[in-house]
Design a protein around this motif. Structure first.
Motif, PDB file in Angstrom:
ATOM      1  N   SER A   1     112.739  18.035 -56.263  1.00  0.00           N
ATOM      2  CA  SER A   1     112.046  18.834 -55.251  1.00  0.00           C
ATOM      3  C   SER A   1     110.937  18.031 -54.584  1.00  0.00           C
ATOM      4  N   ASP A   2     110.293  17.122 -55.337  1.00  0.00           N
ATOM      5  CA  ASP A   2     109.272  16.251 -54.740  1.00  0.00           C
ATOM      6  C   ASP A   2     109.894  15.372 -53.661  1.00  0.00           C
ATOM      7  N   PHE A   3     111.031  14.772 -53.987  1.00  0.00           N
ATOM      8  CA  PHE A   3     111.691  13.862 -53.038  1.00  0.00           C
ATOM      9  C   PHE A   3     112.236  14.605 -51.818  1.00  0.00           C
ATOM     10  N   ARG A   4     112.558  15.871 -51.982  1.00  0.00           N
ATOM     11  CA  ARG A   4     113.033  16.660 -50.841  1.00  0.00           C
ATOM     12  C   ARG A   4     111.865  17.194 -50.004  1.00  0.00           C
ATOM     13  N   ASN A   5     110.833  17.689 -50.688  1.00  0.00           N
ATOM     14  CA  ASN A   5     109.768  18.412 -49.989  1.00  0.00           C
ATOM     15  C   ASN A   5     108.762  17.523 -49.288  1.00  0.00           C
ATOM     16  N   ILE A   6     108.351  16.430 -49.923  1.00  0.00           N
ATOM     17  CA  ILE A   6     107.282  15.617 -49.352  1.00  0.00           C
ATOM     18  C   ILE A   6     107.658  15.017 -47.994  1.00  0.00           C
TER      19      ILE A   6
ATOM     20  N   TYR B   1     107.192  17.821 -45.545  1.00  0.00           N
ATOM     21  CA  TYR B   1     105.781  18.033 -45.215  1.00  0.00           C
ATOM     22  C   TYR B   1     105.302  16.965 -44.227  1.00  0.00           C
ATOM     23  N   PHE B   2     105.712  15.730 -44.490  1.00  0.00           N
ATOM     24  CA  PHE B   2     105.303  14.582 -43.683  1.00  0.00           C
ATOM     25  C   PHE B   2     105.688  14.793 -42.212  1.00  0.00           C
ATOM     26  N   TYR B   3     106.956  15.130 -41.986  1.00  0.00           N
ATOM     27  CA  TYR B   3     107.424  15.305 -40.615  1.00  0.00           C
ATOM     28  C   TYR B   3     106.952  16.635 -40.019  1.00  0.00           C
TER      29      TYR B   3
ATOM     30  N   HIS C   1      95.237  15.407 -45.641  1.00  0.00           N
ATOM     31  CA  HIS C   1      95.737  15.938 -44.379  1.00  0.00           C
ATOM     32  C   HIS C   1      96.858  16.957 -44.603  1.00  0.00           C
ATOM     33  N   LEU C   2      97.805  16.626 -45.486  1.00  0.00           N
ATOM     34  CA  LEU C   2      98.904  17.549 -45.766  1.00  0.00           C
ATOM     35  C   LEU C   2      98.401  18.858 -46.374  1.00  0.00           C
ATOM     36  N   ARG C   3      97.421  18.766 -47.254  1.00  0.00           N
ATOM     37  CA  ARG C   3      96.923  19.958 -47.941  1.00  0.00           C
ATOM     38  C   ARG C   3      96.065  20.826 -47.027  1.00  0.00           C
ATOM     39  N   LEU C   4      95.208  20.201 -46.240  1.00  0.00           N
ATOM     40  CA  LEU C   4      94.390  20.981 -45.310  1.00  0.00           C
ATOM     41  C   LEU C   4      95.258  21.653 -44.242  1.00  0.00           C
ATOM     42  N   ALA C   5      96.394  21.044 -43.939  1.00  0.00           N
ATOM     43  CA  ALA C   5      97.313  21.628 -42.962  1.00  0.00           C
ATOM     44  C   ALA C   5      98.146  22.754 -43.575  1.00  0.00           C
ATOM     45  N   GLY C   6      98.001  22.983 -44.882  1.00  0.00           N
ATOM     46  CA  GLY C   6      98.738  24.043 -45.553  1.00  0.00           C
ATOM     47  C   GLY C   6     100.177  23.690 -45.861  1.00  0.00           C
ATOM     48  N   LEU C   7     100.506  22.419 -45.765  1.00  0.00           N
ATOM     49  CA  LEU C   7     101.875  21.984 -46.023  1.00  0.00           C
ATOM     50  C   LEU C   7     102.113  21.632 -47.486  1.00  0.00           C
ATOM     51  N   ALA C   8     101.080  21.174 -48.149  1.00  0.00           N
ATOM     52  CA  ALA C   8     101.179  20.825 -49.567  1.00  0.00           C
ATOM     53  C   ALA C   8     100.013  21.465 -50.300  1.00  0.00           C
ATOM     54  N   THR C   9     100.142  21.607 -51.600  1.00  0.00           N
ATOM     55  CA  THR C   9      99.081  22.192 -52.410  1.00  0.00           C
ATOM     56  C   THR C   9      98.332  21.107 -53.166  1.00  0.00           C
ATOM     57  N   GLY C  10      97.091  21.404 -53.538  1.00  0.00           N
ATOM     58  CA  GLY C  10      96.298  20.450 -54.302  1.00  0.00           C
ATOM     59  C   GLY C  10      94.889  20.324 -53.767  1.00  0.00           C
ATOM     60  N   ALA C  11      94.077  19.543 -54.477  1.00  0.00           N
ATOM     61  CA  ALA C  11      92.681  19.341 -54.097  1.00  0.00           C
ATOM     62  C   ALA C  11      92.587  18.590 -52.774  1.00  0.00           C
TER      63      ALA C  11
ATOM     64  N   ARG D   1     100.696  14.295 -58.917  1.00  0.00           N
ATOM     65  CA  ARG D   1     101.472  13.899 -60.088  1.00  0.00           C
ATOM     66  C   ARG D   1     102.824  14.602 -60.081  1.00  0.00           C
ATOM     67  N   ASN D   2     103.815  13.946 -60.661  1.00  0.00           N
ATOM     68  CA  ASN D   2     105.110  14.599 -60.827  1.00  0.00           C
ATOM     69  C   ASN D   2     105.133  15.377 -62.143  1.00  0.00           C
ATOM     70  N   SER D   3     106.238  16.024 -62.440  1.00  0.00           N
ATOM     71  CA  SER D   3     106.331  16.864 -63.626  1.00  0.00           C
ATOM     72  C   SER D   3     106.297  16.074 -64.930  1.00  0.00           C
ATOM     73  N   GLU D   4     106.452  14.748 -64.851  1.00  0.00           N
ATOM     74  CA  GLU D   4     106.365  13.892 -66.023  1.00  0.00           C
ATOM     75  C   GLU D   4     104.981  13.286 -66.184  1.00  0.00           C
ATOM     76  N   GLY D   5     104.061  13.647 -65.278  1.00  0.00           N
ATOM     77  CA  GLY D   5     102.701  13.111 -65.337  1.00  0.00           C
ATOM     78  C   GLY D   5     102.533  11.812 -64.585  1.00  0.00           C
ATOM     79  N   GLY D   6     103.598  11.319 -63.955  1.00  0.00           N
ATOM     80  CA  GLY D   6     103.534  10.074 -63.195  1.00  0.00           C
ATOM     81  C   GLY D   6     102.941  10.275 -61.817  1.00  0.00           C
ATOM     82  N   ARG D   7     102.560   9.186 -61.212  1.00  0.00           N
ATOM     83  CA  ARG D   7     101.944   9.194 -59.882  1.00  0.00           C
ATOM     84  C   ARG D   7     103.010   9.391 -58.802  1.00  0.00           C
ATOM     85  N   VAL D   8     102.637  10.085 -57.734  1.00  0.00           N
ATOM     86  CA  VAL D   8     103.499  10.259 -56.565  1.00  0.00           C
ATOM     87  C   VAL D   8     102.753   9.704 -55.361  1.00  0.00           C
ATOM     88  N   GLY D   9     103.461   8.988 -54.483  1.00  0.00           N
ATOM     89  CA  GLY D   9     102.786   8.428 -53.316  1.00  0.00           C
ATOM     90  C   GLY D   9     103.734   8.130 -52.183  1.00  0.00           C
ATOM     91  N   VAL D  10     103.144   7.917 -51.002  1.00  0.00           N
ATOM     92  CA  VAL D  10     103.894   7.609 -49.781  1.00  0.00           C
ATOM     93  C   VAL D  10     103.226   6.433 -49.080  1.00  0.00           C
TER      94      VAL D  10
END
Length: 212
Positions: A43-48, A51-53, A108-118, A129-138
């Motif tokens: 879902s991370d690989f599909r959703n992010i 959100y980006f586009y 930017h993604l979170r303030l735009a309401g596209l993604a959740t988080g701080a 973070r992903n569900s395994e506790g690993g880092r996620v980035g673009v």
């Protein structure tokens, strides 16, 4: 003197059936847990990228590369003037530098309401973070040193680390071609640049990157 009575063949058969059912239940439970983890990672690989586009469609700028974020978003931080608004996300995919576009992208993604988080870049919960506790980035493919230059044809890539090999292969099969060294998704040994692992070890953690 009474003879000690042993188990009958029927009783032994019942015990073996019960043990088999319990073992099958445990194995099925483990399979369900593994499938749930893979679905969450997928879902991370599909959703992010979505959100980006989505951000680009709304504001005509890329998240992180938006030099007018403060006018688009309440509390938004503009991309640094020193980083050209060139339609590419600059900075390491796992950057911890608050002024890097790859780091600012999440605000930017979170303030735009596209993604959740701080949205506070100084928050301990800011880094995704992903569900395994690993880092996620673009980041842009040009800035993605983890994958050998020229491997990806698209402009940007998303990466997620600490993914066990058995989950990584399932992800690649679900979202790409099922091979960790070809296609838009690559399975990499974190810290070792390359084109990807053809046969990742099932129990070893990997960095998974997908271009979009």
């Amino acid at each position: 003197m009474d003879k000690q009575r042993g188990f009958s063949l029927i009783e032994l058969a019942i015990v073996l059936v019960i043990a088999g059912l319990l073992l099958a239940g445990v194995m099925r439970g483990q399979e369900l847990i593994a499938n749930a983890k893979v679905k969450s990672l997928a879902s991370d690989f599909r959703n992010i990228p979505t959100y980006f586009y989505g951000y680009q469609d709304r504001f005509r700028a890329l998240p992180g590369d938006d030099h007018a974020a403060s006018t688009h978003l309440s509390g938004g931080t503009n991309a640094a003037a020193s980083q050209a608004q060139n339609g590419l996300i600059q900075g390491l995919w796992n950057s911890d530098t608050a002024t890097d576009e790859s780091f600012l992208l999440w605000q930017h993604l979170r303030l735009a309401g596209l993604a959740t988080g701080a949205t506070d870049v100084g928050s301990a919960q800011y880094v995704p973070r992903n569900s395994e506790g690993g880092r996620v980035g673009v980041t842009s493919v040009d800035a993605l040193s983890a994958v050998t230059t020229g491997t990806f044809n698209s402009a940007h890539a998303m990466c997620s680390d600490s993914i066990l090999g058995r989950y990584a292969i399932q992800l690649d099969t679900m979202l790409d071609d099922g091979a960790g060294n070809t296609g838009v998704m690559r399975i990499l040994v974190n810290g070792t640049p390359g084109i990807g692992e053809a046969a990742p070890q099932q129990a070893s953690p990997y960095l998974v990157c997908m271009s979009f």
